[in-house]
Design a protein around this motif. Structure first.
Motif, PDB file in Angstrom:
ATOM      1  N   PRO A   1      -2.574   2.504   2.913  1.00  0.00           N
ATOM      2  CA  PRO A   1      -1.861   1.688   1.921  1.00  0.00           C
ATOM      3  C   PRO A   1      -0.546   1.163   2.483  1.00  0.00           C
ATOM      4  CG  PRO A   1      -1.437   3.987   1.502  1.00  0.00           C
ATOM      5  CD  PRO A   1      -2.421   3.945   2.645  1.00  0.00           C
ATOM      6  N   ASN A   2      -0.065   0.073   1.938  1.00  0.00           N
ATOM      7  CA  ASN A   2       1.314  -0.337   2.165  1.00  0.00           C
ATOM      8  C   ASN A   2       2.202   0.614   1.372  1.00  0.00           C
ATOM      9  OD1 ASN A   2       0.951  -3.079   3.610  1.00  0.00           O
ATOM     10  ND2 ASN A   2      -0.400  -3.235   1.827  1.00  0.00           N
ATOM     11  N   ILE A   3       3.447   0.715   1.773  1.00  0.00           N
ATOM     12  CA  ILE A   3       4.365   1.647   1.114  1.00  0.00           C
ATOM     13  C   ILE A   3       5.668   0.906   0.814  1.00  0.00           C
ATOM     14  CG2 ILE A   3       5.542   3.865   1.258  1.00  0.00           C
ATOM     15  CD1 ILE A   3       3.541   4.540   3.552  1.00  0.00           C
ATOM     16  N   PHE A   4       6.094   0.969  -0.438  1.00  0.00           N
ATOM     17  CA  PHE A   4       7.342   0.313  -0.818  1.00  0.00           C
ATOM     18  C   PHE A   4       8.224   1.283  -1.597  1.00  0.00           C
ATOM     19  CE2 PHE A   4       4.134  -3.148  -0.705  1.00  0.00           C
ATOM     20  CZ  PHE A   4       4.664  -3.850   0.371  1.00  0.00           C
TER      21      PHE A   4
ATOM     22  N   PHE B   1       9.426 -12.957   2.827  1.00  0.00           N
ATOM     23  CA  PHE B   1       9.550 -12.514   4.213  1.00  0.00           C
ATOM     24  C   PHE B   1       8.282 -11.784   4.659  1.00  0.00           C
ATOM     25  CE2 PHE B   1      10.798  -9.262   7.357  1.00  0.00           C
ATOM     26  CZ  PHE B   1      11.250 -10.099   8.360  1.00  0.00           C
ATOM     27  N   ILE B   2       7.741 -10.937   3.794  1.00  0.00           N
ATOM     28  CA  ILE B   2       6.492 -10.233   4.100  1.00  0.00           C
ATOM     29  C   ILE B   2       5.368 -11.247   4.344  1.00  0.00           C
ATOM     30  CG2 ILE B   2       4.682  -8.762   3.122  1.00  0.00           C
ATOM     31  CD1 ILE B   2       6.939  -7.104   3.963  1.00  0.00           C
ATOM     32  N   ASP B   3       5.335 -12.288   3.517  1.00  0.00           N
ATOM     33  CA  ASP B   3       4.320 -13.336   3.709  1.00  0.00           C
ATOM     34  C   ASP B   3       4.425 -13.958   5.099  1.00  0.00           C
ATOM     35  OD1 ASP B   3       3.285 -12.997   1.188  1.00  0.00           O
ATOM     36  OD2 ASP B   3       4.433 -14.633   0.285  1.00  0.00           O
ATOM     37  N   SER B   4       5.650 -14.221   5.544  1.00  0.00           N
ATOM     38  CA  SER B   4       5.845 -14.841   6.856  1.00  0.00           C
ATOM     39  C   SER B   4       5.352 -13.933   7.969  1.00  0.00           C
ATOM     40  CB  SER B   4       7.324 -15.190   7.071  1.00  0.00           C
ATOM     41  OG  SER B   4       8.115 -14.024   7.210  1.00  0.00           O
ATOM     42  N   LEU B   5       5.534 -12.601   7.801  1.00  0.00           N
ATOM     43  CA  LEU B   5       5.030 -11.654   8.793  1.00  0.00           C
ATOM     44  C   LEU B   5       3.504 -11.600   8.741  1.00  0.00           C
ATOM     45  CD1 LEU B   5       7.472  -8.603   8.390  1.00  0.00           C
ATOM     46  CD2 LEU B   5       7.530 -10.366  10.150  1.00  0.00           C
TER      47      LEU B   5
ATOM     48  N   ARG C   1       0.702 -10.829  -7.203  1.00  0.00           N
ATOM     49  CA  ARG C   1       0.254 -12.139  -6.712  1.00  0.00           C
ATOM     50  C   ARG C   1      -0.386 -12.057  -5.331  1.00  0.00           C
ATOM     51  NH1 ARG C   1       5.124 -15.973  -6.607  1.00  0.00           N
ATOM     52  NH2 ARG C   1       3.541 -17.257  -5.583  1.00  0.00           N
ATOM     53  N   ARG C   2      -0.228 -10.960  -4.614  1.00  0.00           N
ATOM     54  CA  ARG C   2      -0.660 -10.877  -3.217  1.00  0.00           C
ATOM     55  C   ARG C   2      -1.800  -9.862  -3.078  1.00  0.00           C
ATOM     56  NH1 ARG C   2       4.404 -12.509  -3.795  1.00  0.00           N
ATOM     57  NH2 ARG C   2       5.310 -13.883  -2.191  1.00  0.00           N
ATOM     58  N   LYS C   3      -2.976 -10.362  -2.867  1.00  0.00           N
ATOM     59  CA  LYS C   3      -4.151  -9.498  -2.753  1.00  0.00           C
ATOM     60  C   LYS C   3      -4.064  -8.584  -1.540  1.00  0.00           C
ATOM     61  CE  LYS C   3      -7.390 -12.521  -5.199  1.00  0.00           C
ATOM     62  NZ  LYS C   3      -8.682 -13.269  -5.119  1.00  0.00           N
TER      63      LYS C   3
ATOM     64  N   LYS D   1      -2.616  -5.245  -2.386  1.00  0.00           N
ATOM     65  CA  LYS D   1      -3.193  -4.573  -3.555  1.00  0.00           C
ATOM     66  C   LYS D   1      -3.173  -3.057  -3.404  1.00  0.00           C
ATOM     67  CE  LYS D   1      -7.340  -4.518  -6.458  1.00  0.00           C
ATOM     68  NZ  LYS D   1      -8.712  -5.067  -6.660  1.00  0.00           N
ATOM     69  N   ASN D   2      -3.459  -2.583  -2.211  1.00  0.00           N
ATOM     70  CA  ASN D   2      -3.453  -1.139  -1.953  1.00  0.00           C
ATOM     71  C   ASN D   2      -2.045  -0.736  -1.497  1.00  0.00           C
ATOM     72  OD1 ASN D   2      -4.129   1.519  -1.416  1.00  0.00           O
ATOM     73  ND2 ASN D   2      -5.095   1.056   0.560  1.00  0.00           N
ATOM     74  N   SER D   3      -1.227  -0.306  -2.426  1.00  0.00           N
ATOM     75  CA  SER D   3       0.167  -0.006  -2.100  1.00  0.00           C
ATOM     76  C   SER D   3       0.672   1.211  -2.881  1.00  0.00           C
ATOM     77  CB  SER D   3       1.082  -1.192  -2.433  1.00  0.00           C
ATOM     78  OG  SER D   3       0.818  -2.305  -1.602  1.00  0.00           O
ATOM     79  N   ILE D   4       1.456   2.022  -2.189  1.00  0.00           N
ATOM     80  CA  ILE D   4       2.199   3.119  -2.827  1.00  0.00           C
ATOM     81  C   ILE D   4       3.585   2.589  -3.159  1.00  0.00           C
ATOM     82  CG2 ILE D   4       3.209   5.405  -2.507  1.00  0.00           C
ATOM     83  CD1 ILE D   4       0.986   5.997  -0.496  1.00  0.00           C
ATOM     84  N   ILE D   5       4.015   2.768  -4.397  1.00  0.00           N
ATOM     85  CA  ILE D   5       5.350   2.342  -4.805  1.00  0.00           C
ATOM     86  C   ILE D   5       6.124   3.557  -5.280  1.00  0.00           C
ATOM     87  CG2 ILE D   5       6.718   0.895  -6.347  1.00  0.00           C
ATOM     88  CD1 ILE D   5       3.189  -0.094  -6.015  1.00  0.00           C
TER      89      ILE D   5
END
Length: 612
Positions: free
Chosen positions: A225-228, A371-375, A438-440, A443-447
């Motif tokens: 997962p992404n982590i925020f 910024f994440i989109d640009s990466l 908005r960003r598929k 979708k799999n992210s820990i917040i």
């Protein structure tokens, strides 16, 4: 002594003493008017006047032989004496020496000047102008700054005044002046040594290192997962899940998220100020109570959560709403300790700003996702660890324009202003989840949502987190969301802290690697009834606390005062149970645990947290 002789001697009183006494008397009556002082006796006022008069007279005797020295010293004394009074007036608290030392690099910054400007208002500048004009007049008329003619036998007069000062302060009457409390804070700061352990009692060179069999070579970053982390400025837990008397929620959006994740009711920031809170979260190590690690121990060797995540394939990003990445040496330190990208958000639009500190949290979230989109569009590394440090709820918490949606549309007290600011920060939080949805590819992210630290809002009559030890100084919300992976639930029978966040993330990802984290995984140990929390209040003489819920042990380091509270029965911490014989085993246990804070401090100062 006849009247003529007395008048002649009275005229020998330095002109600056008359000025200082006048300022002090004015301050006493102003504080009485504002309610800062109450039930003041004539004896207290008399002792206060004598104290400041004698202190400044003694100084005049010492410097009067040299005009240049007298001019310089007297100007500094007038400025500093006035500063002490003004700090007490606006902060409702004495200025503590440790605050100056701990924040020395920031004292003369543009931001500090802006904070002072917003706090003091126009009346301060009027007062300052009047004071400068009076000093100029007094210097011309009476040579106030360097015209003092000492009495004969200055050594004898100095000795008499010193004995008189000591005698007065042996009388058990509280003085109302600012000099003695500040002087006591200086003494407290430099005599705090008892907490340090005997080096021989530390079993190994790096006792906090946890050795495990690493599995990072088998980590699958593609399915991870992404982590925020959303680390919200000054997030006081008293305002979560509570309402005004008229039924308005302080944090309605955050409250709506609680049912979607793991919520810890008794969660603590391990210290005060942002740099210490971030340090606790990222390094799972008790922060220093003598200087900020980011600044004072910037060359220390550490293992951070972002460093570990970077090793397994994450792109690690620190992003803040605050304008200055060098504040508290944050940017340079984090760049050296695990973050590939360290950035701040800046906008030229006035509507995007939240006073002089930085951009609104909603703007931070919006810019961060762009910024994440640009990466994402140009990189093969598709998983991100993002640490977002917000700024909207930073003080000073001012009166906001009328808005019927605010908890207090017509705010008048500090607590009401703080509540309104908290409400706005909560409303900005919606922007993060709107952008995330908005960003598929995210979708799999820990917040993780928590506070950098809490902040008192007059729960115990104080709105400065540089004093006292109460729950509102430390307790901050914490919510962990991972859709379809973490079952929504509440933890209410045990306490946890920022130190436990990094181990929890490693556990959720099933990452095993050597580290020095002293926290525990909330997921693995959530059913435990005993989990020890360490709290460090580096100011006000240093308060050290150990929580073994529901018990909280507190020790004032410099004065050796101790307290123990039952937070379940006494959440407002009104009854000290230190003499309760039934609690002696618990008290002994907590006192033993408190020694670990001293060991941790020793290891930080000697760079023995993590091997080079």
């Amino acid at each position: 002594m006849n009247q003529h002789a007395f008048n002649k001697r009275l005229k020998k009183l330095p002109a600056i003493v008359w000025l200082i006494v006048s300022i002090q008397i004015g301050a006493v009556f102003l504080f009485l008017y504002r309610g800062i002082f109450s039930n003041v006796s004539i004896w207290q006022i008399l002792k206060t006047i004598l104290n400041v008069a004698i202190i400044f007279w003694l100084i005049e005797i010492l410097v009067s032989k040299r005009k240049a020295a007298a001019l310089f010293v007297n100007l500094i004394l007038i400025f500093f004496f006035t500063l002490l009074i003004l700090f007490h007036y606006y902060a409702n608290s004495h200025l503590d020496y440790s605050i100056i030392i701990d924040n020395w690099n920031e004292i003369f910054s543009h931001e500090t000047a802006a904070i002072i400007h917003s706090e003091v208002g126009t009346n301060f500048y009027i007062f300052l102008a009047v004071l400068v004009l009076f000093i100029a007049f007094a210097q011309k008329r009476w040579k106030m700054l360097y015209g003092y003619q000492r009495l004969k036998n200055p050594v004898l007069n100095f000795s008499i005044l010193l004995v008189l000062f000591i005698s007065i302060n042996l009388i058990h009457i509280n003085s109302l002046d600012e000099i003695i409390p500040f002087s006591e804070s200086v003494v407290r700061f430099y005599r705090i040594q008892s907490i340090y352990p005997d080096p021989e009692s530390i079993p190994t060179e790096y006792p906090e290192v946890n050795h495990v069999k690493s599995n990072i070579l088998n980590f699958g970053i593609d399915k991870a997962p992404n982590i925020f982390f959303i680390v919200m400025e000054s997030f006081n837990a008293d305002f979560a899940e509570t309402k005004t008397k008229k039924g308005k929620e302080y944090t309605p959006y955050f409250n709506s998220l609680i049912s979607k994740g793991l919520y810890i009711k008794h969660f603590y920031g391990n210290s005060v100020v942002t740099a210490r809170g971030h340090f606790s979260i990222l390094f799972s190590t008790i922060p220093s109570f003598k200087g900020k690690v980011y600044e004072k121990y910037s060359s220390i060797h550490l293992q951070s959560l972002p460093e570990i995540l970077k090793k397994v394939g994450y792109t690690t990003i620190y992003d803040q709403g605050h304008y200055n990445l060098d504040f508290d040496n944050t940017g340079p330190f984090l760049s050296k300790n695990g973050f590939e990208i360290v950035r701040k958000e800046v906008s030229n639009k006035i509507a995007d700003q939240v006073s002089y500190h930085g951009v609104k949290d909603s703007v931070l979230y919006n810019f961060f996702f762009k910024f994440i989109d640009s990466l994402h569009n140009k990189s093969n590394r598709k998983k991100y660890f993002g640490f977002l440090a917000t700024i909207s709820n930073h003080g000073p918490h001012l009166v906001l324009p009328y808005n019927p949606k605010l908890p207090f549309p017509h705010s008048s007290t500090y607590r009401q202003c703080f509540a309104n600011s908290t409400f706005l920060a909560d409303s900005y939080l919606q922007e993060f989840f709107k952008e995330l949805k908005r960003r598929k590819y995210l979708k799999n992210s820990i917040i993780v949502i928590t506070g950098d630290h809490s902040y008192p809002a007059d729960e115990h009559g104080s709105h400065i987190n540089a004093e006292n030890f109460y729950e509102e100084n430390s307790r901050t919300p914490c919510l962990i969301i991972w859709k379809n992976h973490i079952k929504p639930q509440r933890i209410e029978n045990s306490a946890w802290s920022q130190l436990d966040i990094a181990p929890t993330i490693l556990d959720l990802l099933n990452i095993k690697i050597d580290n020095h984290f002293i926290g525990k995984s909330i997921m693995k140990y959530k059913t435990t009834k005993r989990h020890i929390i360490y709290l460090v209040q580096p100011y006000d003489g240093v308060w050290l606390s150990v929580v073994d819920y529901p018990f909280k042990y507190v020790r004032h380091l410099s004065l050796s005062k101790s307290y123990i509270f039952n937070l379940e029965k006494d959440p407002k911490e009104t009854t000290n149970l230190i003499e309760d014989t039934k609690l002696q085993p618990e008290l002994k246990f907590l006192r033993e645990k408190e020694k670990f804070i001293g060991v941790n401090q020793f290891l930080i100062e000697h760079d023995r947290i993590w091997p080079n």
